[in-house]
Design a protein around this motif. Structure first.
Motif, PDB file in Angstrom:
ATOM      1  N   ASP A  83     -41.380  10.658 110.868  1.00  0.00           N
ATOM      2  CA  ASP A  83     -42.167  11.404 110.144  1.00  0.00           C
ATOM      3  C   ASP A  83     -43.111  12.351 110.909  1.00  0.00           C
ATOM      4  O   ASP A  83     -43.140  13.696 110.559  1.00  0.00           O
ATOM      5  CB  ASP A  83     -43.219  10.611 109.437  1.00  0.00           C
ATOM      6  N   ASP A 134     -38.596  15.172 101.050  1.00  0.00           N
ATOM      7  CA  ASP A 134     -39.637  15.916 100.413  1.00  0.00           C
ATOM      8  C   ASP A 134     -40.911  16.338 101.173  1.00  0.00           C
ATOM      9  O   ASP A 134     -41.142  17.301 101.035  1.00  0.00           O
ATOM     10  CB  ASP A 134     -40.278  14.890  99.239  1.00  0.00           C
ATOM     11  N   GLU A 183     -38.229  10.484 100.487  1.00  0.00           N
ATOM     12  CA  GLU A 183     -39.834  10.933 100.953  1.00  0.00           C
ATOM     13  C   GLU A 183     -39.753  11.738 101.841  1.00  0.00           C
ATOM     14  O   GLU A 183     -40.737  12.846 102.031  1.00  0.00           O
ATOM     15  CB  GLU A 183     -40.586   9.556 101.027  1.00  0.00           C
ATOM     16  N   GLN A 184     -38.961  11.618 102.789  1.00  0.00           N
ATOM     17  CA  GLN A 184     -39.174  12.350 104.168  1.00  0.00           C
ATOM     18  C   GLN A 184     -38.450  13.536 103.818  1.00  0.00           C
ATOM     19  O   GLN A 184     -38.980  14.841 104.454  1.00  0.00           O
ATOM     20  CB  GLN A 184     -38.301  11.660 105.395  1.00  0.00           C
TER      21      GLN A 184
END
Length: 381
Positions: free
Chosen positions: A72, A11, A8-9
């Motif tokens: 993030d 992406d 996810e990171q």
């Protein structure tokens, strides 16, 4: 080798990079969004990032944010800086928001944190003409009245106050005790009567910082952020957050300066071949690439530590990250200018802008000398 990110990171990093390329991928686009020298923030680009939910990344969910991790946040800042997105307000805004999230009243959080999520800029004001690195020497006074406070004094080097909705002011409410006692944080809407904001002209005619003049500026009693007299301790608890923000931005700036240098030395020919093939330049680039990789590992290591231990000060680690990232960005930009020769100094290329941005990064948010002093003290020196 390298920093390990979740799928996810990865992406998310790719999405921010793609956004930057789409919105500000060419020099023509960037010049259309901001004046090359004077302004570093475009509200339209910033608003688009707000719509994507990126500006509220570190804001708690109850105020419309994502309550995401420090890793993030660093990804967003690194890729934004690397892509040269004209969002100069993001650093001061996130730093200010962090203080409100920890110490603000519900009303203050509703105002400031929800403002950040929708794309409003925020600023924090600490420095004064006689209180820069020595913040404890500040003298701007806040005097309690029957139903509020009256502020008098001058602040300086307040980033983006001229485009901010609110200013988090650090003022002196008492002279009792040591110089770090008697400081208090105040919530000051930028349109408050008695506050004058005057822009400071910087190198290259940039106008990002401001002098603030408070003349009998009246604030309500509930303008205090956190505890009266506890402003210094509140500032200290936010240093990890501030230094990580500045570190991630400088990391992205270093990467972009390196990439621009590499593109130039690959194409530019002298003596019948690309100048990057000469050993003198090839070895310089190898050293810079190594320094950037070391910086990235350090920055994200500190970010992961902050996520794992949110209540720890991490004074040594955060100062190391800020020191390493800003000094690396400065070195890469200056080396890039040298390798580009006269073209590195020309406005035709971005390198001269990289240099201006990198030079000041070792000054704001605590100079490199202050970071070294902090690191030394953690070893009992």
């Amino acid at each position: 080798m390298g920093v390990e990110f979740s799928p996810e990171q990865k992406d998310f990093a790719a999405a921010v990079a793609a956004f930057a390329k789409r919105e500000a991928g060419t020099r023509e686009q960037r010049d259309a969004l901001t004046d090359h020298d004077t302004e570093q923030h475009n509200p339209d680009v910033y608003a688009k990032m707000a719509e994507l939910g990126w500006l509220g990344l570190t804001v708690p969910e109850e105020y419309g944010g994502s309550d995401a991790s420090m890793v993030d946040m660093c990804i967003l800042l690194e890729e934004s800086a690397r892509g040269m997105l004209p969002i100069g307000a993001i650093g001061p805004t996130l730093i200010t928001g962090g203080a409100y999230a920890k110490f603000g009243t519900e009303a203050q959080k509703e105002d400031v944190l929800r403002g950040i999520v929708r794309g409003a800029s925020q600023s924090i004001s600490m420095s004064e003409p006689e209180a820069g690195s020595d913040v404890g020497n500040l003298s701007t006074k806040a005097v309690k009245t029957g139903d509020g406070w009256v502020i008098n004094g001058q602040k300086t080097w307040c980033s983006n106050a001229h485009i901010s909705e609110n200013i988090l002011l650090v003022a002196r409410t008492s002279r009792e005790g040591g110089k770090h006692e008697g400081m208090t944080m105040f919530h000051v809407p930028a349109n408050t009567p008695g506050l004058q904001i005057s822009q400071i002209e910087l190198m290259g005619n940039q106008r990002e910082t401001n002098d603030l003049y408070f003349t009998d500026c009246v604030l309500p009693e509930d303008a205090v952020v956190g505890e009266e007299g506890n402003g210094w301790r509140q500032l200290m608890t936010g240093l990890n957050f501030e230094r990580l923000i500045l570190s991630a931005m400088s990391l992205g700036a270093a990467e972009r300066a390196f990439e621009d240098t590499l593109a130039f030395v690959t194409q530019r020919k002298q003596f019948g071949r690309p100048i990057g093939t000469f050993q003198a330049l090839r070895h310089r680039l190898a050293d810079l690439a190594t320094e950037i990789e070391c910086t990235k590992l350090l920055v994200y290591s500190v970010a992961k530590e902050a996520d794992a231990h949110p209540d720890r000060m991490l004074a040594r680690e955060a100062s190391m990250a800020k020191l390493k990232a800003t000094e690396t960005a400065k070195r890469v930009a200056l080396e890039g200018m040298q390798m580009m020769g006269g073209y590195g100094y020309a406005r035709e290329f971005d390198m001269e802008k990289h240099v201006r941005g990198a030079l000041v990064s070792t000054i704001f948010g605590g100079t490199s000398e202050i970071q070294r002093d902090i690191i030394g003290k953690t070893y009992g020196l």
